[in-house]
Motif scaffolding. Sequence first.
Motif, PDB file in Angstrom:
ATOM      1  N   GLU A  44      34.038 -16.813  13.755  1.00  0.00           N
ATOM      2  CA  GLU A  44      34.208 -16.944  15.204  1.00  0.00           C
ATOM      3  C   GLU A  44      33.198 -16.119  15.989  1.00  0.00           C
ATOM      4  O   GLU A  44      32.800 -16.495  17.093  1.00  0.00           O
ATOM      5  CB  GLU A  44      35.621 -16.537  15.607  1.00  0.00           C
ATOM      6  N   VAL A  45      32.758 -14.995  15.439  1.00  0.00           N
ATOM      7  CA  VAL A  45      31.905 -14.067  16.183  1.00  0.00           C
ATOM      8  C   VAL A  45      30.428 -14.451  16.116  1.00  0.00           C
ATOM      9  O   VAL A  45      29.702 -14.348  17.116  1.00  0.00           O
ATOM     10  CB  VAL A  45      32.106 -12.630  15.659  1.00  0.00           C
ATOM     11  N   PHE A  46      29.987 -14.909  14.943  1.00  0.00           N
ATOM     12  CA  PHE A  46      28.561 -15.137  14.747  1.00  0.00           C
ATOM     13  C   PHE A  46      28.165 -16.606  14.595  1.00  0.00           C
ATOM     14  O   PHE A  46      26.977 -16.924  14.589  1.00  0.00           O
ATOM     15  CB  PHE A  46      28.070 -14.369  13.508  1.00  0.00           C
ATOM     16  N   PHE A  47      29.155 -17.499  14.469  1.00  0.00           N
ATOM     17  CA  PHE A  47      28.823 -18.896  14.201  1.00  0.00           C
ATOM     18  C   PHE A  47      29.511 -19.828  15.193  1.00  0.00           C
ATOM     19  O   PHE A  47      30.319 -19.400  16.014  1.00  0.00           O
ATOM     20  CB  PHE A  47      29.174 -19.247  12.752  1.00  0.00           C
ATOM     21  N   ASP A  48      29.187 -21.103  15.121  1.00  0.00           N
ATOM     22  CA  ASP A  48      29.634 -22.100  16.090  1.00  0.00           C
ATOM     23  C   ASP A  48      31.128 -22.384  15.933  1.00  0.00           C
ATOM     24  O   ASP A  48      31.556 -22.970  14.942  1.00  0.00           O
ATOM     25  CB  ASP A  48      28.823 -23.392  15.902  1.00  0.00           C
ATOM     26  N   GLU A  49      31.908 -21.999  16.932  1.00  0.00           N
ATOM     27  CA  GLU A  49      33.350 -22.172  16.862  1.00  0.00           C
ATOM     28  C   GLU A  49      33.789 -23.629  16.967  1.00  0.00           C
ATOM     29  O   GLU A  49      34.926 -23.971  16.611  1.00  0.00           O
ATOM     30  CB  GLU A  49      34.031 -21.381  17.983  1.00  0.00           C
ATOM     31  N   SER A  50      32.906 -24.507  17.453  1.00  0.00           N
ATOM     32  CA  SER A  50      33.278 -25.912  17.617  1.00  0.00           C
ATOM     33  C   SER A  50      33.452 -26.631  16.299  1.00  0.00           C
ATOM     34  O   SER A  50      34.054 -27.702  16.238  1.00  0.00           O
ATOM     35  CB  SER A  50      32.230 -26.642  18.473  1.00  0.00           C
TER      36      SER A  50
END
Length: 448
Positions: A44-50
């Motif tokens: 969630e912090v460093f990558f695409d949450e979609s």
Amino acid sequence: MSVPVPDAPPGQPKKAATAAWIGSALEYYDFFIYGSAAALIFPEVFFDESDPATATLLSLATFGVAYAARPVGALFLGHFGDRLGRKKIMVFTLILMGVSTFLIGCLPTRDQVGALAPVLLVLCRVLQGISAAGEQASANSMTLEHAPAHRRGFFTSFTLSGTQGGQLLATLVFIPVAALPEEQLMSWGWRVPFWMSVAVAVVGYVIRRKLDETPAFEQQAATEGVVKLPLAVLMREHWADVLRVVAGALVASVSTIFTVWALSYATSDSVGMSRSSMLWVGALANVVALVAIPLWASLSDRIGRRPVFLAGAAGSAVTMFLYLWAISTGSYPLTLLLGILAFGVVYSAANGVWPSFYGEMFSTRVRLSGMAIGTQIGFAVAGFAVTFAAGIAGPDGDDWSAVGLFTAALCVPPVVAAICARETAAVPTERLGEPAPRESGKPERVTA
């Protein structure tokens, strides 16, 4: 003719084992908090949450990046460890790990700097991997060469019980962090365990800088001298042992699957266990491992390295499959029981014995290089086992049986390597790394 290695000064074996335990615990605290964060926070912090599935896969891949960096670090640190001594490498690796881990806690997120965030994360992870490449090999060499010949298994096991202690500490730190409200957890809470690495580096440095160099290394340097190119000697005289260590080190896949993939799977929507409850499984399994590791290692001093290592590697193939099955049932008591059995008891047999088993395959002049290069190539595969597991678990990430079979398959090469290896528990320290005697089929005996 081999010259007997002088005994270490009184108290030095225990001092070396203590320094290895504490240093490894502190350093692997740094290493394992990353594993927990990669499974629970970083998607969630460093990558695409979609795209949560892809974000999780990429986050777990960054966990494996450090393992890919390990063979490179092993070449570099192994070379200097066999030329300059074990102590210097032990101090260097601890400082490097502390700095790189602290920097992870300071990194900006994807929302703040975009694609630069995961790039910086990978860079810090590479530095962690380089540090870890020399940590265990130098600590193992230090304890093995200080230990009494008839108790090498017991004393070298302190390095691995130290890593379990570090993993336990990392897990206990993450339990209250994971229990924070979601907004606080994702904004600042996850950073705290990484910032604590400053204290890790300071304490570890104070402990390790006071340790003496080993009698075996000092004798080697004073008599035959250190080799200029340890890698060349290693590949010429010990290439078969290096291959055995590479194959044996694949057993570490059990640890990475247990620590990272199983944690991610158990807390996914398909199973629904809480983060805190699964972290307690790891914590309790590591408490049991702290007791089991020295007991298994002491047994190997009596009956040999090979049977104990074989029991751990073959047993892990079965118990890890059962552990993943237990998670799939959603039964927390069953998961807890089989987690402790698989990781705390059975895996500890292989994990507690390999420091002496691998180290005794090599002579003093190339021991650190042999252990570092052999283990880190195998560990590189083990590190990416998490990524492979995420890929073969299917689009929903819930095909636990495929991951269980995959983990069992990775336990086969360690079994084969142990079967093909020479039993070294009773070989005098000064004769380690020499060809096996041909005049007798009976093993040599070491007296106290």
